[in-house]
Design a protein around this motif. Structure first.
Motif, mmCIF file in Angstrom:
data_model
loop_
_atom_site.group_PDB
_atom_site.id
_atom_site.type_symbol
_atom_site.label_atom_id
_atom_site.label_comp_id
_atom_site.label_asym_id
_atom_site.label_seq_id
_atom_site.Cartn_x
_atom_site.Cartn_y
_atom_site.Cartn_z
ATOM 1 N N LYS A 111 -1.373 0.279 -9.114
ATOM 2 C CA LYS A 111 -2.814 0.119 -8.944
ATOM 3 C C LYS A 111 -3.421 1.466 -8.545
ATOM 4 O O LYS A 111 -3.154 1.973 -7.454
ATOM 5 C CB LYS A 111 -3.109 -0.954 -7.899
ATOM 6 C CG LYS A 111 -2.478 -2.310 -8.256
ATOM 7 C CD LYS A 111 -2.921 -3.408 -7.317
ATOM 8 C CE LYS A 111 -4.366 -3.779 -7.561
ATOM 9 N NZ LYS A 111 -4.777 -4.941 -6.732
ATOM 10 N N THR A 139 -3.306 7.806 -2.912
ATOM 11 C CA THR A 139 -3.862 8.136 -1.601
ATOM 12 C C THR A 139 -2.779 8.478 -0.583
ATOM 13 O O THR A 139 -3.094 8.950 0.503
ATOM 14 C CB THR A 139 -4.674 6.957 -1.044
ATOM 15 O OG1 THR A 139 -3.825 5.801 -0.950
ATOM 16 C CG2 THR A 139 -5.853 6.647 -1.951
ATOM 17 N N THR A 189 0.837 -1.197 0.000
ATOM 18 C CA THR A 189 0.000 0.000 0.000
ATOM 19 C C THR A 189 0.875 1.250 0.000
ATOM 20 O O THR A 189 1.853 1.328 0.743
ATOM 21 C CB THR A 189 -0.922 0.006 1.232
ATOM 22 O OG1 THR A 189 -1.706 -1.179 1.214
ATOM 23 C CG2 THR A 189 -1.834 1.217 1.227
ATOM 24 N N ASP A 234 -5.972 3.967 -7.192
ATOM 25 C CA ASP A 234 -6.974 3.831 -6.143
ATOM 26 C C ASP A 234 -8.380 4.106 -6.649
ATOM 27 O O ASP A 234 -8.601 4.926 -7.544
ATOM 28 C CB ASP A 234 -6.648 4.795 -4.998
ATOM 29 C CG ASP A 234 -7.544 4.562 -3.795
ATOM 30 O OD1 ASP A 234 -7.347 3.546 -3.105
ATOM 31 O OD2 ASP A 234 -8.464 5.372 -3.577
ATOM 32 N N ARG A 235 -9.358 3.444 -6.029
ATOM 33 C CA ARG A 235 -10.764 3.558 -6.415
ATOM 34 C C ARG A 235 -11.285 4.995 -6.343
ATOM 35 O O ARG A 235 -12.217 5.350 -7.053
ATOM 36 C CB ARG A 235 -11.621 2.654 -5.536
ATOM 37 C CG ARG A 235 -11.700 3.081 -4.084
ATOM 38 C CD ARG A 235 -12.532 2.112 -3.242
ATOM 39 N NE ARG A 235 -11.915 0.807 -3.167
ATOM 40 C CZ ARG A 235 -12.495 -0.309 -3.611
ATOM 41 N NH1 ARG A 235 -13.698 -0.275 -4.143
ATOM 42 N NH2 ARG A 235 -11.876 -1.464 -3.514
ATOM 43 N N ASP A 236 -10.690 5.824 -5.476
ATOM 44 C CA ASP A 236 -11.146 7.207 -5.384
ATOM 45 C C ASP A 236 -10.940 7.972 -6.685
ATOM 46 O O ASP A 236 -11.593 8.992 -6.919
ATOM 47 C CB ASP A 236 -10.419 7.932 -4.246
ATOM 48 C CG ASP A 236 -10.915 7.500 -2.873
ATOM 49 O OD1 ASP A 236 -11.985 6.862 -2.800
ATOM 50 O OD2 ASP A 236 -10.231 7.794 -1.874
ATOM 51 N N ASP A 256 -0.019 -0.479 -4.311
ATOM 52 C CA ASP A 256 -1.471 -0.548 -4.174
ATOM 53 C C ASP A 256 -2.030 0.799 -3.716
ATOM 54 O O ASP A 256 -1.333 1.576 -3.049
ATOM 55 C CB ASP A 256 -1.813 -1.635 -3.152
ATOM 56 C CG ASP A 256 -3.265 -2.066 -3.200
ATOM 57 O OD1 ASP A 256 -3.946 -1.754 -4.201
ATOM 58 O OD2 ASP A 256 -3.713 -2.711 -2.251
ATOM 59 N N ASP A 257 -3.302 1.065 -4.057
ATOM 60 C CA ASP A 257 -3.999 2.292 -3.634
ATOM 61 C C ASP A 257 -3.239 3.547 -4.040
ATOM 62 O O ASP A 257 -3.196 4.534 -3.295
ATOM 63 C CB ASP A 257 -4.221 2.299 -2.104
ATOM 64 C CG ASP A 257 -5.066 1.127 -1.639
ATOM 65 O OD1 ASP A 257 -5.844 0.605 -2.458
ATOM 66 O OD2 ASP A 257 -4.949 0.743 -0.461
ATOM 67 N N TYR A 258 -2.647 3.528 -5.228
ATOM 68 C CA TYR A 258 -1.822 4.661 -5.639
ATOM 69 C C TYR A 258 -2.672 5.929 -5.750
ATOM 70 O O TYR A 258 -3.760 5.923 -6.307
ATOM 71 C CB TYR A 258 -1.144 4.386 -6.982
ATOM 72 C CG TYR A 258 -0.168 5.471 -7.367
ATOM 73 C CD1 TYR A 258 1.069 5.557 -6.744
ATOM 74 C CD2 TYR A 258 -0.502 6.435 -8.308
ATOM 75 C CE1 TYR A 258 1.960 6.561 -7.069
ATOM 76 C CE2 TYR A 258 0.385 7.448 -8.636
ATOM 77 C CZ TYR A 258 1.606 7.511 -8.013
ATOM 78 O OH TYR A 258 2.483 8.523 -8.326
ATOM 79 N N GLU A 274 -8.666 0.257 -9.827
ATOM 80 C CA GLU A 274 -9.302 -0.446 -8.715
ATOM 81 C C GLU A 274 -10.737 0.044 -8.504
ATOM 82 O O GLU A 274 -11.074 1.185 -8.820
ATOM 83 C CB GLU A 274 -8.521 -0.210 -7.423
ATOM 84 C CG GLU A 274 -7.114 -0.761 -7.435
ATOM 85 C CD GLU A 274 -6.434 -0.588 -6.096
ATOM 86 O OE1 GLU A 274 -6.228 -1.606 -5.418
ATOM 87 O OE2 GLU A 274 -6.123 0.549 -5.704
#
Length: 200
Positions: free
Chosen positions: A112, A95, A63, A114-116, A91-93, A148
């Motif tokens: 990856k 944030t 992360t 991030d979903r945001d 991961d969660d790039y 994501e």
């Protein structure tokens, strides 16, 4: 201990998938506590070998918010993991507070997003600009990109248009027991491209 348990279970599942003829790469999240232990790369390699898999069939996800801690130890461990051909993903790039120098120094092979930054992508020109810039940067650094948290077809289509390599999210599939994956893949492939969400 939790990382070891998850890794071992995941590798056993992956061995079953490979025995069924599925060339699926296993991704496992790890913590910074793992990535400052000098014996961690050798332990991972032993676990992969015990499952009868090749090192290249495993991707470890880190992360982004963890990456600023103890960079010297991190670089040592991740370099040894990559020398063993074990994949690394950030991961969660988007944030955290990682710097471009970290992306330069750490040999990631997957970024990856991030979903945001994916949720509402189809309607937001600001999100599109940020995602497109990160995809271009990742590709120039030789990394694959993953969007994501994809839950809407419009966002998936926009990811594809921006050049994203892969996507994950509820639009494609929800979490499922490992034993159900082969049947799910068969059903997905049988649907054909016009009957299923287009993959990035």
């Amino acid at each position: 201990a939790l990382t070891r348990a998850v890794l071992g279970a995941g590798l056993r599942d992956a061995a079953g998938w490979h025995a069924a003829g599925l060339g699926v790469r296993l991704s496992v999240n790890v913590s910074m506590r793992d990535l400052v232990e000098l014996d961690f790369p050798d332990e991972v390699e032993r676990e992969v070998g015990a499952a009868g898999l090749s090192n290249g069939g495993l991707l470890l996800e880190i992360t982004e918010t963890q990456l600023s801690r103890d960079r010297v130890a991190l670089l040592d461990i991740v370099t040894r993991l990559r020398l063993k051909r074990i994949g690394l993903a950030i991961d969660d790039y988007g944030t955290g507070y990682s710097t471009l120098s970290l992306l330069r120094d750490v040999p990631f092979d997957e970024l990856k997003i991030d979903r945001d930054f994916v949720r509402g992508l189809a309607e937001s020109t600001a999100l599109q600009a940020m995602v497109e810039a990160n995809i271009a940067m990742a590709h120039q650094l030789g990394m694959r990109t993953v969007g994501e948290g994809v839950e809407r077809a419009a966002d998936l289509e926009r990811l594809r248009a921006l050049g994203c390599d892969l996507a994950q999210g509820f639009l494609i599939a929800r979490p499922m027991p490992a034993a159900e994956l082969p049947d799910w893949i068969a059903r997905w492939n049988a649907q054909g491209p016009t009957a299923r969400p287009a993959r990035a």
